[in-house]
Scaffold this active site. Structure first.
Site, PDB file in Angstrom:
ATOM      1  N   LYS A   1      62.527  47.627-131.561  1.00 38.68           N
ATOM      2  CA  LYS A   1      61.416  47.615-130.608  1.00 38.68           C
ATOM      3  C   LYS A   1      61.008  49.044-130.293  1.00 38.68           C
ATOM      4  CE  LYS A   1      60.357  45.552-126.044  1.00 38.68           C
ATOM      5  NZ  LYS A   1      60.939  44.731-124.939  1.00 38.68           N
TER       6      LYS A   1
ATOM      7  N   SER B   1      62.331  39.647-121.760  1.00 37.30           N
ATOM      8  CA  SER B   1      61.671  40.157-122.968  1.00 37.30           C
ATOM      9  C   SER B   1      62.471  39.940-124.239  1.00 37.30           C
ATOM     10  CB  SER B   1      61.414  41.661-122.817  1.00 37.30           C
ATOM     11  OG  SER B   1      60.471  41.907-121.814  1.00 37.30           O
TER      12      SER B   1
ATOM     13  N   SER C   1      58.327  40.865-123.786  1.00 39.82           N
ATOM     14  CA  SER C   1      57.616  42.022-124.304  1.00 39.82           C
ATOM     15  C   SER C   1      58.040  42.374-125.732  1.00 39.82           C
ATOM     16  CB  SER C   1      57.844  43.233-123.394  1.00 39.82           C
ATOM     17  OG  SER C   1      59.183  43.628-123.358  1.00 39.82           O
TER      18      SER C   1
END
Lengths: 549, 549
Positions: free
Chosen positions: B117, B215, B191
Site C-alpha cells: 500500500k 482499511s 482505504s
C-alpha cells in the site's frame, strides 16, 4: 530532631497487640488522638473532622466487638505505651492467648485511626479539594475509604492539601500551610501535606493521600514517614477529585512500611466502575519480566558479580539485587549537602545487604517528568476542574490558577503528539528496566522554607518534583522511605519499580527502613516489629497479610 | 461471479511447490504477473511499480539460488498450473525429493510476488499516501517490507488507497477508484483499495495494507479475499505515513488464511524504534485470560452445554468455542438481503463445527467506533498530516479535507475526556470478553456503487465501517474471511478477539474459510491445501510455520 515524648505510639502492631490483650481500648486511643489534635490547635493539618463523640461511639462499638470475641479486658486497663518503650509488640506478654496471626476474628484494621486527604470522598464530611468554593457533600465513601472502614479503621477527618492536588509544597492551600514537624519555618511537602504531618506527629496510624506527580512521596520525605505510591489502577480512584485522571493514584502514609502495606492490602482491588482500575499481579513470577524474544541488553551488572538478578524477588533476601542509581551529573541536591550525605548513607545501607548498584541514564525519566507540567497533561488537569476555574477564578488559589489556566489552550494535536512522545520515552525506560530490578533516587533533592516557596512557588515546586514527577507517567510504583537525618532534618530515598511490582518494592523498603534504625515520624518511637517472625517486611501477600501482637 | 479462467494461481503453496520441484521458475511467474498487470491496463490498482526488468533480475537471482540448492530444473519446465486444476500442492509429484517441511534452505517467502500500500515506505518508489503533492522518496524500506524482501518475496509495486488512508470505500484517491472484480460499477472498498484488488485478481500472492478503522478488512470483504488485521504493535509501523498513530496497524491481504499468516510470520516483530511496537504473546496460555480475582460473569453459555470454553484454544478443534454474535436489533445490513443471507450461512458453518453462538451487546463496541470520527482521534489524524492540509489545501482530496480539518480545533481537554470515555467503553467490552472467545460480525453490512459513494461520501463511509471501526480502539485483532456469494457479490465475516490472540483467530479463520468451499478471490482457483497434513489452518506458530509442497 525534637520528638515529642508524649506522642502515643499508633503503629498498627502496637495498637493491635494492645487491643487483643485488652490492655488497650479503642476508646482510649481515640480519646487520646482527639486530645492531641485539640492540644495542637490550628496546625493546618485538618480541613474537617468527625466530631469526637461520633468517633468515640464507633470506638466503643469496636471495643464491644473485641470483648464479644475475647471476653472482658483485664482490669484496670494499662496506660498507653509511653514513648521510649521498645515499641516491640512481639514479647509473649503481648500475645497472652497465643493466637497470634491465627486469629481471624478481629478485622485487619481494627481500631486504627486514620485520616483522608480532602480530595477523596468520605460520607459525612465535605470534599473541598482544598478549595472552599468547590466543596460538595458526598453521599458515599470512596470505595477505598469504604474498604478501610469495613476493616475496622476509624476515620478521624479530612486533611489539608495543595488545592486540587496541584503542588508539591503544601503552601498552596487557603486552609493554611502545614509545616515540618522538625522545623516550623519549613514546608512539610505536598500536595498531601496534612496527611504526611498527621502521621508524622502521631495523630493517626495511617493517612490516605493521593499521588499524581509526587504528592504521596514528597510529604513523606519531609516528615520522616513512609509514602507508598502503588501501581496505577491498583486502588480505585472513584470518589477522588481528579488531578490528572489517567495518572492519579491513591497512596498511603504510615510510620512504617508494614503499616502502609496493611492499609494498601485493604484498599486495593479491581473496580469495574473505575475506567482506570486494573487487574495487576502484585508479585509477578520472576521469569515473566523479560520477553522471550528480548535481545540481551548491555548489562550494568556482569553476571560473574553475583547471582542472577532477575530471580531475586522476595521472599528471598535481596542478594544480587540490581539497583539502578542516577549518574553523578544527573544527580543534584541544589546545594543541600545534608541531603547528599544522607543519600550516600542510604546507598551504603543498600549495598550492605548485598545489592549491587549501577548507574543508569536518568534522561528518559526526567524528560517524562517534564511532560507533566510542560506537556499536554495540563489539559487533563483542566478537564477535571477547568470549568470551575473558568467560572469562578477568584475562588482559586492564584498560584494554582496560574498553573492550571494554560491547560485550556492545549490542542488535541499537541496532546496526541505528547502521548507519542511519552510512549517513546517509556520505550527508552523499558530498556533500562531490563538492566535493573529497582531504581533508587532521593525522594526530594532538598527542602525549602515556607517563605521561599511563597516567593518562588513554581520554580521551587519543580525542584521538589525532580525525582518524583515521572513515576506515574512511566507507569511505575514507588515507596518513599526515611533514611536519615542531617542538621535535624529528615531525608529519604524512593524505591521505584515497574507497575505490578508493589509487593517486591514494599518488601525491599521495609528491609531498608529497618536497617536505618530511625525513630518513626516525629514520634520518637522506634519502628515496631511486626510479622510472625518479628521481622520487618515479612513478605506475606497483601491479601493474606496478618499483623500479630 | 465470473472468474477469469486465465488467472494464474499465485497461492504460496502452489508457487513454492512448483519452485522447489523446478516445474515453475520465479522468472516465469514474475513475467506472467507483469503481463497480466499490463493486460489489465489502467485498473487504478497501482500508484507505482518497479520496472519489469528490475523484478525479473531479482527473480533470476532467486532462481539461481534455488538451483544452487536443488540442482537444475527438469527440462522443459512445465507451464504454470492452469486455472481449474485442483490447486492442491500436496500430491507426491509436488515434492519429489520428499524434503517437505524439512527443507530449511529456501527462504519463507521465496519467489512470492507482493504489493505494498502506498502509504508504506519501499526504497526505490515514492511514497504518496494517495496524495501526489505529499509524495516523498524514502531512502529505506519500512522494517516490515524489509523483512518480506529478506525472506525472498518480490515487491511488484505500490497500491492505490484512499488518500492518507482516510476512508473505507477506495473512492477518495486522485489515482482513480479500483472497482470490484465482481461488478465494475461497485467499489472495492478502502482505504487499502489497490491491495485488495491486486490480490483478488491474481496479480500478487499477498499485499501489505494498513488498518486503522477497517482499511485492511473492508476491501477484503468486497473482493473475496482474506484480510488479516493483527494486534496493534505486532508489526512495526515505522515507515508508515500515520493515519492515527496510536491505532495504525499494518495488515495483510491474501487469497487464503495460511498465506496471510505466512506473510505476518515474517513481518511481525518487536521494534524498539517504534513507540507503539509491543511484545505480545501470539498464543497466550489458555488459563491466563481471566484474572484470579475476577468475579464470575453472567454466562451466555451455561457450562452444561459444552466443554469449558476458556480452554478451547488451538491446536484443539473449536469444540465448545464460545462465539459472540450481535443481537438482532443491533445487526443491520442496510437492506442488503444477500448480505444477511450469507451472514446466516456463515453462522451455520461456525455452529457446524461445534461452536456455540450467543448474543452479546454490541453497544460498547459501536460506541467506541463512533469515537474515531466523532471524537478526539481526528486530532491524531491532524497531527500526522494536518500541517500539509493547512499549507496546501488545494492538493488534498476535497472529501478527505472535509474529514480532516475539524481535527485542528479539537482541544486537549476534549482529547483527555475522550481517552477516559474510551477507557470506560473498553472496560465494558472487557466484561463481554470474559463471556466469549471470539466475536463474529459481518465485515461490512453492504456495499455501494462508486457513484453512490461519490454522492454521499461521508454517510456511506460510516455505514461501511459499522463493524470494523471499533477494533483498534478497543485493542482487538481481527481476520476478515470470505464466506459466500449472493447475487454474484461476495460477503464475509470478521472474527475478532483481544490483542495477542492472533494465532487463535488465524486458526479459526482458516477452518471457516476451508469449510466455505469458495474459490479464492476472483481467480476461480480452489483454496490451496497447505501444511504437512494438507489441512488448512495447521496450527503451527508464526515463527516455526513451514508451507510445504
Amino acid at each position: 530532631q525534637t520528638p515529642n515524648l508524649q506522642t502515643p505510639n499508633l503503629q498498627a502492631a502496637v495498637l493491635q497487640a494492645g487491643y487483643r490483650s485488652g490492655r488497650l481500648r479503642v476508646t482510649e486511643v481515640i480519646a487520646a488522638v482527639y486530645d492531641r489534635i485539640e492540644a495542637r490547635g490550628d496546625d493546618a493539618v485538618w480541613i474537617s473532622r468527625f466530631p469526637r463523640s461520633q468517633a468515640l461511639a464507633r470506638a466503643a462499638a469496636l471495643d464491644a466487638q473485641r470483648d464479644a470475641l475475647f471476653g472482658p479486658p483485664p482490669a484496670p486497663t494499662a496506660p498507653m505505651a509511653p514513648a521510649g518503650s521498645t515499641g516491640s509488640a512481639t514479647g509473649p506478654d503481648h500475645d497472652p492467648d497465643g493466637l497470634g496471626g491465627a486469629t481471624p476474628d478481629l478485622p485487619a484494621l481494627f481500631g486504627l485511626p486514620f485520616a483522608v486527604k480532602d480530595n477523596i470522598d468520605v460520607a459525612g464530611l465535605p470534599t473541598t479539594a482544598g478549595c472552599p468554593g468547590f466543596a460538595y457533600e458526598p453521599t458515599e465513601d470512596a470505595p477505598a475509604v469504604s474498604a478501610l472502614l469495613a476493616a475496622g479503621a476509624i476515620c478521624v477527618g479530612k486533611t489539608n492539601l495543595d488545592q486540587f492536588a496541584t503542588g508539591l509544597s503544601g503552601a498552596r492551600s487557603p486552609y493554611g500551610t502545614p509545616v515540618s514537624p522538625f522545623d516550623p519555618t519549613l514546608i512539610a511537602g505536598g500536595s498531601s501535606s496534612g496527611s504526611g504531618v498527621a502521621v508524622a506527629v502521631g495523630l493517626v496510624t495511617f493517612a490516605v493521600g493521593t499521588d499524581t506527580a509526587g504528592s504521596g512521596r514528597v510529604p513523606a520525605a519531609l516528615t520522616n514517614v513512609v509514602g507508598l505510591k502503588p501501581s496505577r489502577g491498583l486502588v480505585s480512584t472513584r470518589g477522588l477529585v481528579p488531578a490528572c485522571r489517567s495518572l492519579d493514584c491513591l497512596s498511603v502514609f504510615a510510620l512504617s512500611v508494614p503499616d502502609a502495606r496493611l492499609a494498601l492490602s485493604v484498599m486495593n482491588g479491581y473496580d469495574a466502575a473505575d475506567p482506570y482500575s486494573r487487574r495487576l499481579p502484585l508479585m509477578p513470577p520472576a521469569d515473566d519480566a523479560p520477553a522471550p524474544d528480548a535481545a540481551p541488553a548491555a548489562s550494568l551488572f556482569p553476571p560473574e558479580q553475583g547471582a542472577s538478578g532477575n530471580n531475586d524477588h522476595p521472599p528471598r533476601p535481596p542478594h544480587g539485587l540490581r539497583v539502578g542509581v542516577a549518574r553523578p551529573e544527573q544527580l543534584t541536591f541544589f546545594g543541600d549537602r545534608g541531603a547528599r550525605a544522607v543519600y550516600d548513607d542510604g546507598l551504603r545501607l543498600i549495598r550492605g545487604v548485598g545489592a549491587r548498584t549501577g548507574e543508569i541514564d536518568l534522561g528518559p525519566f526526567l524528560a517524562a517528568g517534564a511532560l507533566l507540567y510542560g506537556g499536554p497533561w495540563l489539559a487533563e488537569r483542566f478537564a477535571s476542574v477547568g470549568e470551575f476555574v473558568t467560572a469562578r477564578p477568584d475562588e482559586v488559589h492564584p498560584v494554582v490558577r496560574t498553573v492550571l489556566e494554560p491547560g485550556a489552550s492545549i490542542t488535541g494535536v499537541e496532546t496526541f503528539r505528547g502521548l507519542t512522545h511519552l510512549r517513546a520515552l517509556r520505550r527508552q525506560a523499558d530498556e533500562i528496566w531490563r538492566d535493573i530490578d529497582v531504581l533508587v533516587l532521593p525522594t526530594v533533592p532538598t527542602t525549602y522554607p515556607v517563605e521561599a516557596v511563597q516567593a518562588d512557588p513554581i520554580g521551587l515546586n519543580a525542584r521538589l518534583g525532580r525525582y518524583t514527577t515521572f513515576v506515574n507517567l512511566l507507569d511505575l510504583a514507588a515507596v518513599a522511605v526515611p533514611v536519615g537525618f542531617a542538621d535535624g532534618l529528615p531525608h529519604g530515598l524512593t524505591l521505584i519499580a515497574p507497575a505490578g511490582r508493589d509487593e517486591f518494592l514494599v518488601d525491599l523498603a521495609a528491609r531498608l527502613h529497618a536497617r536505618t534504625g530511625l525513630p518513626v515520624g516525629a514520634t520518637g518511637h522506634a519502628l515496631a516489629r511486626s510479622g510472625p517472625a518479628g521481622r520487618p517486611g515479612t513478605p506475606a501477600g497483601f491479601l493474606d497479610l496478618a499483623v500479630v501482637g
